[in-house]
Design an enzyme around this catalytic site. Sequence first.
Site: not given
Length: 303
Positions: A149, A207, A145, A20, A77-78, A171-172
């Site tokens: 990270k 968020r 997750y 994305f 980014l993967a 952030f989101n």
Amino acid sequence: MSSSQAKRPIRTLVTGASGFTGRYLVERLLGRGHTVIETTAGRDEPETPTRLKLDITSPQACQRVIELARPDYIVHLAAISFVGHDDPLDFYRVNVIGTLNLLEACAAVGHTPRKLLIASSANVYGNVASDAIDESFPVTPVNHYASSKAAMEALVRTWFDRLPILIVRPFNYTGRGQAPNFLVPKIVGHFARREPSIELGNIDVARDFSDVRYVANAYEALLDSDVAGEIVNVCTGTPYTLRNILSAASDLTGHELEIRVNPAFVRQTDVKMLAGSPAKLHSLVPGVESIPFIDTLRWMLTA
């Protein structure tokens, strides 16, 4: 100056390029004149000079790609980023070990890029009651997750003296093309199809939602800056609850949805309020303007 001395194009390696965020960043970098080398996990498609296969969990595969590409810049980014992913070990294999494989590959082939931009996540902050989380906040992850990270960040920091690395904590964020299992695309899809009702979890969680185009612009600007050895939030500083988003989407489409709260969607570890402080980002790349969330929603609804 002879043509052989002409400035060669900037070569930028992007892992997770077909994801994305990657698609928007690649478009942005190409627009800036970069030659972008994308890595793909796909087994079947043939390689090209700008599209290389990469199993990030394999040290040999990482070395091969760094040796072939010798990039000026690396944007990593993967990652496995869907919190509900079913195999917890995958988070650590890909997000932690995969990232280290990439750094170790640079050392092994003796290649130092001008900058490595590594994507972490604001999820590392965990359940913090704050509407302005800055980079000095403690890291207290509450799921696999986020833990993967946080572990990745801790290990990458040990490379700060060896490679010019910048860690970003987005952030989101959302936008056209985000998978429908993410919240905003799910809401947008329901309004676009004029569904009678939607099942959600807690609609009062707040968020800091950014636009993916703003995130891609911020990454490109940070890559271009002379900053390294830092961790930077990528956010807008403006929180929205799902209730706000539902009401804005309703205003934009003139459609009313019945909202059903499904207890199965209410995660016990859900962070109630997650909004970041973009102060450091603004000080490092003052030219990057955020996009008002209502514009993001409008853009997604007209897709």
